[in-house]
Motif scaffolding. Structure first.
Motif, PDB file in Angstrom:
ATOM      1  N   ASN A  87      -3.816  24.730   2.096  1.00 35.87           N
ATOM      2  CA  ASN A  87      -5.032  23.988   1.756  1.00 35.87           C
ATOM      3  C   ASN A  87      -6.070  24.116   2.869  1.00 35.87           C
ATOM      4  OD1 ASN A  87      -7.024  22.368   0.870  1.00 35.87           O
ATOM      5  ND2 ASN A  87      -5.718  20.584   0.475  1.00 35.87           N
ATOM      6  N   PRO A  88      -6.999  25.073   2.687  1.00 39.25           N
ATOM      7  CA  PRO A  88      -7.983  25.312   3.747  1.00 39.25           C
ATOM      8  C   PRO A  88      -8.956  24.148   3.943  1.00 39.25           C
ATOM      9  CG  PRO A  88      -8.486  26.647   1.823  1.00 39.25           C
ATOM     10  CD  PRO A  88      -7.176  25.971   1.555  1.00 39.25           C
ATOM     11  N   ASN A  89      -8.900  23.162   3.059  1.00 44.77           N
ATOM     12  CA  ASN A  89      -9.759  21.990   3.281  1.00 44.77           C
ATOM     13  C   ASN A  89      -9.219  21.102   4.399  1.00 44.77           C
ATOM     14  OD1 ASN A  89     -11.533  22.699   1.221  1.00 44.77           O
ATOM     15  ND2 ASN A  89     -10.250  21.701  -0.304  1.00 44.77           N
ATOM     16  N   ASP A  90      -7.912  21.152   4.622  1.00 45.95           N
ATOM     17  CA  ASP A  90      -7.326  20.396   5.730  1.00 45.95           C
ATOM     18  C   ASP A  90      -7.472  21.244   6.982  1.00 45.95           C
ATOM     19  OD1 ASP A  90      -6.522  18.640   3.784  1.00 45.95           O
ATOM     20  OD2 ASP A  90      -4.520  19.531   3.623  1.00 45.95           O
ATOM     21  N   SER A  91      -8.662  21.218   7.570  1.00 49.02           N
ATOM     22  CA  SER A  91      -8.903  22.198   8.612  1.00 49.02           C
ATOM     23  C   SER A  91      -8.604  21.679  10.014  1.00 49.02           C
ATOM     24  CB  SER A  91     -10.331  22.692   8.521  1.00 49.02           C
ATOM     25  OG  SER A  91     -11.205  21.588   8.581  1.00 49.02           O
ATOM     26  N   GLY A  92      -7.914  20.574  10.121  1.00 50.26           N
ATOM     27  CA  GLY A  92      -7.567  20.049  11.440  1.00 50.26           C
ATOM     28  C   GLY A  92      -6.656  21.016  12.176  1.00 50.26           C
ATOM     29  N   ASN A  93      -6.574  20.873  13.490  1.00 50.47           N
ATOM     30  CA  ASN A  93      -5.650  21.754  14.202  1.00 50.47           C
ATOM     31  C   ASN A  93      -4.716  20.988  15.125  1.00 50.47           C
ATOM     32  OD1 ASN A  93      -7.495  21.024  16.051  1.00 50.47           O
ATOM     33  ND2 ASN A  93      -8.015  23.075  16.749  1.00 50.47           N
ATOM     34  N   ASP A  94      -4.509  19.714  14.792  1.00 49.55           N
ATOM     35  CA  ASP A  94      -3.564  18.909  15.554  1.00 49.55           C
ATOM     36  C   ASP A  94      -2.203  18.982  14.885  1.00 49.55           C
ATOM     37  OD1 ASP A  94      -3.472  16.397  17.632  1.00 49.55           O
ATOM     38  OD2 ASP A  94      -2.087  16.151  15.950  1.00 49.55           O
ATOM     39  N   LEU A  95      -1.211  19.387  15.649  1.00 52.99           N
ATOM     40  CA  LEU A  95       0.119  19.584  15.081  1.00 52.99           C
ATOM     41  C   LEU A  95       0.629  18.314  14.416  1.00 52.99           C
ATOM     42  CD1 LEU A  95       3.034  21.502  16.768  1.00 52.99           C
ATOM     43  CD2 LEU A  95       3.436  19.470  15.386  1.00 52.99           C
ATOM     44  N   PHE A 102     -13.420   6.969   7.114  1.00 55.71           N
ATOM     45  CA  PHE A 102     -13.244   5.596   7.593  1.00 55.71           C
ATOM     46  C   PHE A 102     -12.288   5.613   8.785  1.00 55.71           C
ATOM     47  CE2 PHE A 102     -14.061   3.408   3.225  1.00 55.71           C
ATOM     48  CZ  PHE A 102     -15.404   3.727   3.329  1.00 55.71           C
ATOM     49  N   ASN A 103     -12.825   5.963   9.944  1.00 50.98           N
ATOM     50  CA  ASN A 103     -11.921   6.142  11.073  1.00 50.98           C
ATOM     51  C   ASN A 103     -11.345   4.834  11.595  1.00 50.98           C
ATOM     52  OD1 ASN A 103     -12.095   8.933  11.044  1.00 50.98           O
ATOM     53  ND2 ASN A 103     -14.067   8.862  12.110  1.00 50.98           N
ATOM     54  N   SER A 104     -12.127   3.766  11.474  1.00 52.07           N
ATOM     55  CA  SER A 104     -11.604   2.498  11.979  1.00 52.07           C
ATOM     56  C   SER A 104     -10.427   2.033  11.128  1.00 52.07           C
ATOM     57  CB  SER A 104     -12.699   1.446  12.016  1.00 52.07           C
ATOM     58  OG  SER A 104     -13.200   1.226  10.717  1.00 52.07           O
ATOM     59  N   PHE A 105     -10.572   2.148   9.807  1.00 52.53           N
ATOM     60  CA  PHE A 105      -9.443   1.775   8.943  1.00 52.53           C
ATOM     61  C   PHE A 105      -8.263   2.712   9.198  1.00 52.53           C
ATOM     62  CE2 PHE A 105     -12.675  -0.005   5.786  1.00 52.53           C
ATOM     63  CZ  PHE A 105     -12.405  -1.313   6.158  1.00 52.53           C
ATOM     64  N   LEU A 106      -8.615   3.975   9.432  1.00 51.02           N
ATOM     65  CA  LEU A 106      -7.579   4.981   9.649  1.00 51.02           C
ATOM     66  C   LEU A 106      -6.759   4.634  10.884  1.00 51.02           C
ATOM     67  CD1 LEU A 106      -6.829   7.506   8.135  1.00 51.02           C
ATOM     68  CD2 LEU A 106      -8.315   8.825   9.613  1.00 51.02           C
ATOM     69  N   SER A 107      -7.454   4.220  11.932  1.00 52.11           N
ATOM     70  CA  SER A 107      -6.695   3.952  13.152  1.00 52.11           C
ATOM     71  C   SER A 107      -5.899   2.657  13.026  1.00 52.11           C
ATOM     72  CB  SER A 107      -7.618   3.926  14.364  1.00 52.11           C
ATOM     73  OG  SER A 107      -8.639   2.994  14.174  1.00 52.11           O
ATOM     74  N   LYS A 108      -6.409   1.706  12.229  1.00 44.79           N
ATOM     75  CA  LYS A 108      -5.617   0.499  11.973  1.00 44.79           C
ATOM     76  C   LYS A 108      -4.378   0.852  11.164  1.00 44.79           C
ATOM     77  CE  LYS A 108      -9.272  -2.799  11.698  1.00 44.79           C
ATOM     78  NZ  LYS A 108     -10.125  -3.333  10.631  1.00 44.79           N
ATOM     79  N   GLN A 138       0.807  -1.214   0.000  1.00 49.32           N
ATOM     80  CA  GLN A 138       0.000   0.000   0.000  1.00 49.32           C
ATOM     81  C   GLN A 138       0.844   1.270   0.000  1.00 49.32           C
ATOM     82  OE1 GLN A 138      -1.695  -0.799   3.795  1.00 49.32           O
ATOM     83  NE2 GLN A 138      -3.479  -1.866   2.980  1.00 49.32           N
ATOM     84  N   ASP A 139       0.255   2.317  -0.549  1.00 51.46           N
ATOM     85  CA  ASP A 139       0.809   3.663  -0.396  1.00 51.46           C
ATOM     86  C   ASP A 139       0.117   4.263   0.840  1.00 51.46           C
ATOM     87  OD1 ASP A 139       1.266   6.378  -0.420  1.00 51.46           O
ATOM     88  OD2 ASP A 139       0.976   6.600  -2.586  1.00 51.46           O
ATOM     89  N   ILE A 140       0.808   4.142   1.959  1.00 55.12           N
ATOM     90  CA  ILE A 140       0.175   4.493   3.241  1.00 55.12           C
ATOM     91  C   ILE A 140      -0.345   5.928   3.262  1.00 55.12           C
ATOM     92  CG2 ILE A 140       0.544   4.690   5.732  1.00 55.12           C
ATOM     93  CD1 ILE A 140       0.642   1.844   4.978  1.00 55.12           C
ATOM     94  N   ALA A 141       0.456   6.846   2.727  1.00 50.76           N
ATOM     95  CA  ALA A 141       0.039   8.255   2.767  1.00 50.76           C
ATOM     96  C   ALA A 141      -1.226   8.466   1.943  1.00 50.76           C
ATOM     97  CB  ALA A 141       1.165   9.143   2.257  1.00 50.76           C
ATOM     98  N   ALA A 142      -1.261   7.849   0.772  1.00 49.39           N
ATOM     99  CA  ALA A 142      -2.434   7.990  -0.098  1.00 49.39           C
ATOM    100  C   ALA A 142      -3.654   7.347   0.557  1.00 49.39           C
ATOM    101  CB  ALA A 142      -2.168   7.348  -1.452  1.00 49.39           C
ATOM    102  N   LEU A 143      -3.418   6.192   1.163  1.00 42.57           N
ATOM    103  CA  LEU A 143      -4.514   5.480   1.808  1.00 42.57           C
ATOM    104  C   LEU A 143      -5.059   6.279   2.983  1.00 42.57           C
ATOM    105  CD1 LEU A 143      -5.934   2.887   1.220  1.00 42.57           C
ATOM    106  CD2 LEU A 143      -4.340   1.681   2.719  1.00 42.57           C
ATOM    107  N   ARG A 144      -4.150   6.911   3.692  1.00 46.77           N
ATOM    108  CA  ARG A 144      -4.575   7.730   4.825  1.00 46.77           C
ATOM    109  C   ARG A 144      -5.464   8.881   4.329  1.00 46.77           C
ATOM    110  NH1 ARG A 144       0.169   8.394   7.551  1.00 46.77           N
ATOM    111  NH2 ARG A 144      -0.406   6.734   8.973  1.00 46.77           N
ATOM    112  N   ARG A 145      -5.020   9.528   3.274  1.00 41.04           N
ATOM    113  CA  ARG A 145      -5.826  10.607   2.691  1.00 41.04           C
ATOM    114  C   ARG A 145      -7.193  10.092   2.260  1.00 41.04           C
ATOM    115  NH1 ARG A 145      -0.898  12.194   0.477  1.00 41.04           N
ATOM    116  NH2 ARG A 145      -1.289  11.129  -1.496  1.00 41.04           N
ATOM    117  N   PHE A 146      -7.167   8.922   1.645  1.00 38.40           N
ATOM    118  CA  PHE A 146      -8.425   8.348   1.159  1.00 38.40           C
ATOM    119  C   PHE A 146      -9.379   8.062   2.325  1.00 38.40           C
ATOM    120  CE2 PHE A 146     -11.136   4.785  -0.113  1.00 38.40           C
ATOM    121  CZ  PHE A 146     -11.676   5.291  -1.289  1.00 38.40           C
ATOM    122  N   TYR A 147      -8.860   7.445   3.374  1.00 37.78           N
ATOM    123  CA  TYR A 147      -9.707   7.112   4.521  1.00 37.78           C
ATOM    124  C   TYR A 147     -10.228   8.381   5.188  1.00 37.78           C
ATOM    125  CZ  TYR A 147      -8.140   2.232   4.322  1.00 37.78           C
ATOM    126  OH  TYR A 147      -7.894   0.951   3.949  1.00 37.78           O
TER     127      TYR A 147
END
Length: 889
Positions: A411-419, A285-291, A271-280
DNA sequence: GACTTCACG
DNA sequence: ACGTACGTGAAGTCG
């Protein structure tokens, strides 16, 4: 022979179909934040995980059907003719399966004129010929079992997608007493209802198997037909001979299709982990994300060295710094105006000093360091840092980089605020997320081992320092360095000062209103109970729906996902026939004021200064606007008189002071007039016309100076709003309660009268398609990936966003400039007047009464001069002893 | 935590 | 044919 090759072939369409129905019962819970159904994608993902683990293939391909027409439909035009149309909830998911597969590093393939089956048949054969040890096929469809051989196993999904039944030649022999190739003959005789070909009349699987056991194949049966005893079946066989051969032909999976991929290209490298993370993240898909967040991830992260800072070392440490210094102040609770301090980290070039004792920061060497604007600082969240230090009595200046702000601008779509999450987004992995270290929800707390906290802080500082150069570079590439340096970064400080200033709220006033509202609430409540002839919870739309539409049998006007709608529009329509509707509306209005505004505000008045300190979110909205939370001071009632009373509680901090407010008039339409260069729209503003009346004259074809009746003006106003929002006839018709056709007429005449507005709308959508993003006047960007979506809804939404964002976003830019200039002016002129609030197009101040004459000139002038547009700006203003009394003059 | 409703620009 | 107006935050109910 280096390794034993093992090919996995997946029938994409049929598995997606099974996946969709496997989670069909939960279709309404599998919807992501963009409104996309995700049940099939989710189940498909589960299937992928299962088969990857089970078969551990060296090579993989997922085959899809290319389209409706294939060589089979050419032979038999009813092929798959009866098949129901794919549900739209499924078809909207199919494009995303390709994204998922790409992130998994799995090749997907389709071939014009052929079905997925034929691709699979062909590649299975090629693989065996090329010496692959094993081929596994995964499908939801038994047709493929004909491909089973000693090397090829066909795994058919049973019950959902995670259980597979393995069809080997032995298994097929047991189950059907046939060889795999005879499955084709069976289909030829029995036909296939789902693919809609007939076979032989009255011959089903059972009869077919009997015949094949005796005669081996369709050909064999017909060779021996003459010798068969006369029977109805013989007659049917005779009559349907052509159909039998045609059906057999249709059932035969090609093994020589012109497949263009090479087996070597199917090698699976993971897998391309970074791409998969973005996709999830995109799919929620938080459960897949945390796995995916490898539980070992934190251990793999590079440890950062740090030292615990002690008081005696402070002067030497600070004296040793050369160049930018990174500083990070940790507060865990959500509201940083009151959150306890957890610790801090400071340092540079990989040398980090940490402590949990924030009092150290109050040492003179430190306070001088923070106040020195020549001493450059790199931070994460300048506003929060400024407020935090301010609470310690420390002045902060010289911020040069803010990881949070820069990431938002990129990218204002990435609106998270966790460092940590933001760092990971930018491919920097050596920092944990707060959730990993502190936990989430109720369990959020400082780690027991203080060393863990230190390490986390040091990692954060290192992340800020490491990301500064690459992200600064990206800002420059986007021509956004000015936006950051000259607008957002200084604005962070202005906002911090506004939050710190807070606005004084009169508790007595609120309590008085509370009593008044409570009385009225009680009266109307009893009236509703009487009308309903029972007591129930009026706050529950479910219970209210039952009363109105079941007990009282009122007409159902609108439904929501879960039941009857009882929203304002609905109740208003019921009003003429049912007095209860009117009372519910009154109740709702009062209940809202009571809970959200009276009780809500009373809860957040600071006990010491009697003020409310909101928090502005500077890095949240997709358009560049601010938002306000805890409490939200950008939605204090104003439109209705009852609600407006709330504003009486907002008062200046001192007697003999006043509230002063100024707002931009029609800023969004002025921005539109500017960026579209539309002559007629510009002229209306230049002539200082009432813009809605002017629009009404144009779209209704009245004379230049004709009187505009209020109804026409109201409709034109709605059209103007629609234009700004990225118009659609449907939306306008809903808003005005007119037919879609009528709405379309309005829009058509609008565009005829304002041709360059139409051109702007077309051009901006084209721009979004070409570049993937749109921009504001000050280069604020918003990416619109959905602009290319095949899904009508998503694409339409993206198109409207493309039209609206430059308008709303530029207006946001303009008031931000005005705020910066305003704050500078107040300081330079040594005024006591204080800027307190921003509500998108208005600014609210408090000031000594004697400063009002000056403000009345200065504020409009500064707001007016914030930007030079092709049309004039117009600023209204007013003042009064409370916010309620501020009315334009 | 999803859903509905309603407050603002 | 598709089924939306753009951008937000907070409170209440209910499973």
């Amino acid at each position: 022979m280096a390794s034993e090759k093992h090919l996995l072939l997946i029938d994409g369409n049929s598995v997606a179909f099974r996946a969709f129905f496997a989670l069909h019962s939960q279709i309404n819970t599998f919807i992501n934040h963009s409104g996309l159904h995700t049940n099939a994608i989710y189940a498909f993902n589960t299937m992928l995980d299962v088969v990857l683990k089970k078969f551990a293939p060296t090579h993989i391909l997922v085959a899809f059907d290319a389209g409706k027409t294939t060589f089979r439909t050419k032979k038999y035009d009813n092929y798959k003719g009866q098949r129901a149309k794919t549900p739209s909830e499924l078809s909207e998911q199919l494009p995303f399966l390709h994204d998922l597969l790409k992130a998994y590093g799995i090749c997907s393939y389709e071939l014009v004129n052929y079905e997925a089956d034929d691709i699979i048949g062909t590649l299975a054969k090629r693989a065996v010929d090329k010496g692959f040890k094993k081929v596994d096929i995964v499908t939801g469809d038994r047709d493929l079992t004909q491909l089973a051989t000693d090397q090829v196993t066909v795994n058919v999904t049973v019950k959902g997608v995670n259980h597979l039944e393995a069809y080997t030649p032995e298994h097929i022999a047991e189950k059907y007493q046939l060889t795999p190739r005879q499955i084709i003959d069976m289909k030829g005789l029995a036909g296939d209802t789902s693919d809609n070909y007939p076979g032989v009349t009255k011959v089903g699987e059972k009869t077919a198997i009997k015949l094949l056991k005796k005669y081996h194949s369709v050909e064999g049966i017909y060779e021996h037909l003459a010798q068969m005893k006369p029977s109805k079946m013989k007659e049917n066989l005779q009559n349907d001979k052509q159909q039998a051969f045609l059906s057999k032909d249709l059932a035969t999976i090609k093994q020589d299709a012109p497949v263009t991929v090479e087996l070597e290209d199917l090698a699976y490298h993971g897998q391309d982990i970074a791409a998969l993370r973005r996709f999830y993240q995109e799919m929620d898909f938080n459960s897949f994300l945390s796995k995916l967040a490898d539980p070992e991830a934190d251990k793999k992260r590079e440890k950062v060295k740090f030292q615990k800072l002690v008081q005696a070392d402070i002067p030497a440490v600070l004296a040793g710094f050369t160049g930018p210094v990174t500083f990070y102040l940790e507060m865990l609770a959500s509201n940083y105006h009151v959150a306890p301090f957890a610790g801090f980290v400071i340092g540079q070039k990989g040398q980090w000093y940490v402590s949990t004792d924030v009092k150290l920061l109050q040492q003179p060497a430190f306070t001088a360091f923070f106040a020195d604007e020549k001493q450059e600082k790199l931070v994460f969240d300048a506003k929060r840092t400024y407020v935090g230090l301010n609470r310690l009595g420390i002045k902060l200046a010289g911020i040069r980089f803010d990881l949070l702000l820069v990431s938002y601008l990129l990218n204002p779509n990435d609106s998270g605020n966790d460092l940590g999450k933001i760092a990971h987004l930018h491919q920097y992995q050596d920092v944990a997320t707060d959730e990993e270290i502190y936990g989430k929800g109720a369990k959020r707390a400082l780690p027991e081992d203080v060393q863990v906290l230190y390490q986390h802080l040091a990692q954060k500082a290192q992340a800020i320092e490491q990301l500064q150069a690459p992200l600064d570079k990206r800002l420059e590439e986007n021509e956004q360095d000015g936006l950051f340096k000259e607008m957002e970064l200084p604005l962070a400080i202005v906002l911090a000062q506004m939050e710190i200033a807070g606005i004084r709220v009169d508790k007595k006033q609120l309590n008085q209103l509370r009593k008044q509202f409570a009385q009225r609430l009680e009266t109307v409540k009893q009236k509703i109970y009487a009308e309903a002839e029972e007591e129930f919870n009026i706050n529950s739309s479910k219970q209210l729906g039952k009363i109105l539409f079941e007990k009282m049998n009122l007409p159902v006007i609108k439904k929501t996902k879960t039941g009857y709608s009882t929203a304002v529009g609905v109740l208003e329509q019921l009003r003429p026939i049912a007095p209860i509707a009117s009372d519910v509306l009154d109740y709702r209005g009062l209940a809202k004021l009571q809970s959200t505004y009276i009780d809500g505000l009373l809860k957040v008045i600071h006990p010491e200064d009697q003020k409310i300190h909101t928090t502005y979110l500077q890095t949240l909205t997709a358009t560049g606007r601010l938002s306000s939370i805890d409490p939200n001071l950008q939605n204090i009632p104003v439109r209705d008189e009852d609600g407006r009373q709330i504003r009486r509680a907002f008062v200046p901090r001192q007697a003999d002071w006043q509230i002063f407010a100024a707002d931009y008039s029609q800023i969004e339409l002025r921005v539109l007039a500017h960026i579209s260069h539309d002559h007629n729209l510009q002229q209306a503003f230049i002539n200082g016309e009432d813009i809605h009346a002017s629009t009404a004259r144009r779209i209704f074809g009245l004379d230049q100076n004709a009187e505009v009746d209020p109804n026409m003006r109201r409709q034109a106003k709605a059209v103007n709003f629609g234009i700004v929002y990225g118009i659609s006839d449907y939306g306008l018709s809903q808003n005005l309660g007119i037919s879609r056709k009528q709405a379309k007429n309005y829009i058509d005449s609008y565009f005829q009268e304002y041709p360059n507005v139409k051109k702007y709308m077309n051009d901006i959508v084209a721009m979004a398609k070409k570049y993937g993003y749109v921009e504001t006047l000050f280069h604020r960007r918003r990416y619109l990936p959905d602009i290319h979506s095949k899904n009508f809804n998503r694409r339409s939404f993206a198109e409207r966003t493309a039209m609206n964002t430059p308008i709303q976003g530029s207006a946001a830019d303009i008031i931000k400039v005005a705020m910066l200039n305003m704050q500078r002016q107040l300081k330079e002129r040594n005024l006591q007047a204080t800027m307190l609030l921003q509500v998108h197009d208005e600014l609210i101040f408090e000031a000594p009464t004697k400063e009002l004459p000056l403000l009345q000139k200065l504020v409009p002038q500064v707001m007016d001069a914030a930007v030079k547009l092709e049309v004039p700006m117009k600023v209204g203003y007013g003042s009064g002893p409370t916010w309620y009394d501020v009315k334009e003059s």
